[in-house]
Each structure stands twice: as structure tokens, then as C-alpha cells.
Design a protein around this motif. Structure first.
Motif, PDB file in Angstrom:
ATOM      1  N   GLY A 109      63.358  17.937  36.127  1.00  0.00           N
ATOM      2  CA  GLY A 109      62.343  19.228  36.167  1.00  0.00           C
ATOM      3  C   GLY A 109      63.011  19.612  37.635  1.00  0.00           C
ATOM      4  N   ALA A 110      63.398  19.353  38.507  1.00  0.00           N
ATOM      5  CA  ALA A 110      63.385  19.528  39.944  1.00  0.00           C
ATOM      6  C   ALA A 110      65.196  19.857  39.680  1.00  0.00           C
ATOM      7  N   LEU A 111      66.095  19.444  38.949  1.00  0.00           N
ATOM      8  CA  LEU A 111      67.127  20.033  39.136  1.00  0.00           C
ATOM      9  C   LEU A 111      67.236  21.398  37.875  1.00  0.00           C
ATOM     10  N   VAL A 112      66.094  21.432  37.295  1.00  0.00           N
ATOM     11  CA  VAL A 112      66.214  22.615  36.526  1.00  0.00           C
ATOM     12  C   VAL A 112      66.041  23.593  37.482  1.00  0.00           C
ATOM     13  N   ALA A 113      64.872  23.047  38.306  1.00  0.00           N
ATOM     14  CA  ALA A 113      64.247  24.343  39.009  1.00  0.00           C
ATOM     15  C   ALA A 113      66.053  24.588  40.098  1.00  0.00           C
ATOM     16  N   PHE A 114      66.575  23.894  40.473  1.00  0.00           N
ATOM     17  CA  PHE A 114      67.666  23.849  41.117  1.00  0.00           C
ATOM     18  C   PHE A 114      68.407  24.171  40.543  1.00  0.00           C
ATOM     19  N   LEU A 115      68.532  24.789  39.254  1.00  0.00           N
ATOM     20  CA  LEU A 115      69.705  25.119  38.859  1.00  0.00           C
ATOM     21  C   LEU A 115      69.421  26.850  38.289  1.00  0.00           C
ATOM     22  N   CYS A 116      67.937  26.936  39.211  1.00  0.00           N
ATOM     23  CA  CYS A 116      67.567  28.300  38.757  1.00  0.00           C
ATOM     24  C   CYS A 116      67.120  28.595  39.661  1.00  0.00           C
ATOM     25  N   SER A 117      67.627  29.278  40.917  1.00  0.00           N
ATOM     26  CA  SER A 117      67.839  29.061  42.232  1.00  0.00           C
ATOM     27  C   SER A 117      68.387  29.944  42.660  1.00  0.00           C
ATOM     28  N   ASP A 118      68.417  31.218  43.463  1.00  0.00           N
ATOM     29  CA  ASP A 118      69.598  31.670  43.878  1.00  0.00           C
ATOM     30  C   ASP A 118      70.285  30.152  44.582  1.00  0.00           C
ATOM     31  N   ALA A 119      69.926  29.305  45.396  1.00  0.00           N
ATOM     32  CA  ALA A 119      70.727  28.768  46.219  1.00  0.00           C
ATOM     33  C   ALA A 119      72.011  28.005  45.201  1.00  0.00           C
ATOM     34  N   ALA A 120      71.883  28.391  43.606  1.00  0.00           N
ATOM     35  CA  ALA A 120      72.852  27.908  42.794  1.00  0.00           C
ATOM     36  C   ALA A 120      73.396  28.849  42.175  1.00  0.00           C
ATOM     37  N   ALA A 121      73.814  29.794  42.491  1.00  0.00           N
ATOM     38  CA  ALA A 121      74.459  30.972  41.812  1.00  0.00           C
ATOM     39  C   ALA A 121      75.582  31.214  41.216  1.00  0.00           C
ATOM     40  N   PHE A 122      76.684  30.387  42.466  1.00  0.00           N
ATOM     41  CA  PHE A 122      78.166  29.992  42.098  1.00  0.00           C
ATOM     42  C   PHE A 122      77.720  28.859  41.641  1.00  0.00           C
ATOM     43  N   MET A 123      77.004  27.891  40.846  1.00  0.00           N
ATOM     44  CA  MET A 123      77.418  26.545  39.951  1.00  0.00           C
ATOM     45  C   MET A 123      76.978  27.641  38.847  1.00  0.00           C
ATOM     46  N   THR A 124      78.393  27.153  37.432  1.00  0.00           N
ATOM     47  CA  THR A 124      77.983  28.036  36.440  1.00  0.00           C
ATOM     48  C   THR A 124      78.672  26.985  35.363  1.00  0.00           C
ATOM     49  N   GLY A 125      78.397  26.718  34.426  1.00  0.00           N
ATOM     50  CA  GLY A 125      79.559  26.344  33.163  1.00  0.00           C
ATOM     51  C   GLY A 125      79.220  24.904  33.557  1.00  0.00           C
ATOM     52  N   SER A 126      78.391  24.165  34.414  1.00  0.00           N
ATOM     53  CA  SER A 126      77.918  22.926  34.972  1.00  0.00           C
ATOM     54  C   SER A 126      77.526  21.624  33.607  1.00  0.00           C
ATOM     55  N   THR A 127      77.960  20.590  33.903  1.00  0.00           N
ATOM     56  CA  THR A 127      77.186  20.358  33.473  1.00  0.00           C
ATOM     57  C   THR A 127      76.591  18.635  34.281  1.00  0.00           C
ATOM     58  N   LEU A 128      75.587  18.493  34.231  1.00  0.00           N
ATOM     59  CA  LEU A 128      74.844  17.917  35.401  1.00  0.00           C
ATOM     60  C   LEU A 128      74.198  16.226  34.348  1.00  0.00           C
ATOM     61  N   THR A 129      74.842  14.931  34.795  1.00  0.00           N
ATOM     62  CA  THR A 129      74.755  14.221  34.425  1.00  0.00           C
ATOM     63  C   THR A 129      73.273  13.180  34.980  1.00  0.00           C
ATOM     64  N   ALA A 130      71.977  12.844  34.371  1.00  0.00           N
ATOM     65  CA  ALA A 130      70.977  12.462  34.792  1.00  0.00           C
ATOM     66  C   ALA A 130      70.806  10.834  34.448  1.00  0.00           C
ATOM     67  N   ASN A 131      71.375   9.936  34.590  1.00  0.00           N
ATOM     68  CA  ASN A 131      71.530   9.015  33.895  1.00  0.00           C
ATOM     69  C   ASN A 131      71.399   7.294  33.892  1.00  0.00           C
ATOM     70  N   GLY A 132      71.096   7.307  35.769  1.00  0.00           N
ATOM     71  CA  GLY A 132      71.007   6.065  36.931  1.00  0.00           C
ATOM     72  C   GLY A 132      72.335   5.668  36.736  1.00  0.00           C
ATOM     73  N   GLY A 133      73.487   6.296  36.148  1.00  0.00           N
ATOM     74  CA  GLY A 133      74.867   5.964  36.386  1.00  0.00           C
ATOM     75  C   GLY A 133      74.899   5.488  35.074  1.00  0.00           C
ATOM     76  N   GLN A 134      74.230   4.974  33.979  1.00  0.00           N
ATOM     77  CA  GLN A 134      74.642   4.335  32.053  1.00  0.00           C
ATOM     78  C   GLN A 134      75.627   4.600  31.812  1.00  0.00           C
ATOM     79  N   TYR A 135      76.011   5.842  32.454  1.00  0.00           N
ATOM     80  CA  TYR A 135      77.687   7.048  31.647  1.00  0.00           C
ATOM     81  C   TYR A 135      77.643   7.398  32.413  1.00  0.00           C
ATOM     82  N   MET A 136      79.178   7.220  32.699  1.00  0.00           N
ATOM     83  CA  MET A 136      79.818   8.204  33.996  1.00  0.00           C
ATOM     84  C   MET A 136      80.987   9.522  33.623  1.00  0.00           C
ATOM     85  N   THR A 137      80.904  10.129  33.560  1.00  0.00           N
ATOM     86  CA  THR A 137      82.110  11.444  33.573  1.00  0.00           C
ATOM     87  C   THR A 137      82.326  12.035  34.807  1.00  0.00           C
TER      88      THR A 137
END
Length: 241
Positions: A213-241
């Protein structure tokens, strides 16, 4: 600035956490749900979030449901979180056409069905946020989930292409790939299996829905205006890209 957001599959699990995070960020949030009226009503009452019932796998239903959501809000939808998803697991050599189609319909077709009715308005207003929830298994694949892995990989491709088309219109489009999150569905996994899953996570624990939820809230904020086309991983290091 307060915006109007809709979260598909937004009354349970990760979706519920996303709805709450966006509300806490000051947005007017409407949560979509598919079938569990009792759970949806309880969620709406407890968290002060409006709910709208429609089938994300049906384009006409999405058009009507999104129009209803905008009518409830009294404002156009500027934030869309495509979170709804299902699983119909089985080894591919035993998978039925229905198992394949059901997952594609809800997990991938829904992105078109929900985004297409809203994207023109976002372009006209010069602002928009689209966040698509994929999965660790859309990145690495998972035995017994050919349908789910294919759909969630498609979510990433959809995200990258749509981001390119709309970057110059003030619209960002990003994806999040959660790993194993501590939801009711994961908690129902037999303890020995769950222990094996956790043993493969370098962080040594399951993720929490609030962290997504916190990641989504950030991506929807004005602070993330320059961030697009990104894929964020949130998996505790289980799979790293």
C-alpha cells in the motif's frame, strides 16, 4: 491535492491495504469488488471507503461501474490501481481452457477493461496515475501457474508500453511485483509449506500488505511524477532483477 482513486479488488488483502493507504494520503477512494457483498459492506463501514461492485473481466461492466464510481465521487477518476486478480492453479498438461481463460480474463483483460475508459480523461486533464499489480511469479515464473505467470508477465509489458504512450500527457504508469504477502490466502497455506516458502526469502519473513500500500501511495503522489514504466519488486530479496 485530493484526487479520486479507484482500486480494483480493493476490499480484501493487498487491495484493502492499498485503498487504506490512498485514503490516508488524502485521496477520495472507491474500492471495486466482485462478489462478496458482506465483506465489502464491512470494509466500507470500517474504513469510510465507498465500494462499487462490477466484474473487471467484462468491458461493458467496467464502463458502467467506473461511471458509477465517478458519479459517487462527483469527480473524474485520476488514479487507477489495477489490483484485482485470481488464481486457477494446475500443471499445464492438465490445465483446462476454462482455467486459462478465467485467469487471463480477470488478471490481464481487466487492465484494458478498466484503463481504456479512463485514459482519455486523464490525457485531457494532463494528469493521471495508473498502478498495475503484477507478481513475483510474473517475473520468474512458477510451476503450476503457467496461466497466472503468463498473465502477470503481460501486466509488465502492458505497463511499459502504456507508459511510453502517455508520459508526455502527465500520466505515469508503473507496476509493482509483490512476493509472498501475509494475507488470508497465504495464511491458509499448510504450515510446512509456508515454512518452506519463508525459508527461501532472504528477509526471513512474509511481506505485509501495508508495505505494498505504501508503494502504491508513493507512485500516485506528485513526488513520483518522473517515475514511469517502472517495475518495483517487493519480495524480501526472494527474486532480484
Amino acid at each position: 491535492m485530493t484526487r479520486t482513486a479507484i482500486v480494483t479488488g480493493g476490499t480484501r488483502g493487498i487491495g484493502a491495504a492499498i485503498s487504506q493507504a490512498l485514503k490516508s494520503a488524502g485521496h477520495r477512494v472507491i474500492a471495486n469488488y466482485a462478489g462478496n457483498d458482506e465483506t465489502a459492506r464491512a470494509f466500507a463501514s470500517e474504513h469510510g471507503v465507498e465500494v462499487v461492485k462490477f466484474d473487471v473481466g467484462d468491458y461493458a461492466a467496467c464502463q458502467a461501474g467506473l461511471a458509477e464510481a465517478e458519479q459517487i465521487a462527483g469527480a473524474p477518476i485520476d488514479i487507477l490501481v489495477n489490483n484485482a486478480g485470481i488464481t486457477r492453479d494446475g500443471m499445464f498438461h492438465k490445465m483446462t481452457p476454462e482455467q486459462w481463460r478465467d485467469v487471463m480474463r480477470v488478471d490481464l483483460d481487466s487492465l484494458f477493461n478498466c484503463t481504456r475508459p479512463l485514459i482519455l480523461g486523464m490525457r485531457d486533464r494532463g494528469w493521471g496515475r495508473v498502478v498495475n499489480i503484477s507478481s513475483i511469479n510474473g517475473q520468474k515464473g512458477q510451476m503450476g501457474q503457467v496461466n497466472y505467470s503468463a498473465a502477470k508477465a503481460g501486466v509488465i509489458g502492458f505497463t511499459k508500453a502504456l507508459a511510453q504512450e502517455n508520459a508526455n500527457k502527465g500520466i505515469t504508469v508503473n507496476a509493482i511485483c509483490p512476493g509472498y504477502i501475509n494475507t488470508e490466502m497465504v495464511a491458509a497455506v499448510p504450515e510446512p509449506v509456508l515454512e518452506k516458502i519463508v525459508s527461501g526469502i532472504p528477509a526471513g519473513r512474509l511481506g505485509e500488505a501495508d508495505e505494498i500500500g505504501a508503494l502504491v501511495a508513493f507512485l500516485c503522489s506528485d513526488a513520483a511524477a518522473f517515475m514511469t514504466g517502472s517495475t518495483l519488486t517487493a519480495n524480501g530479496g526472494q527474486y532480484m532483477t
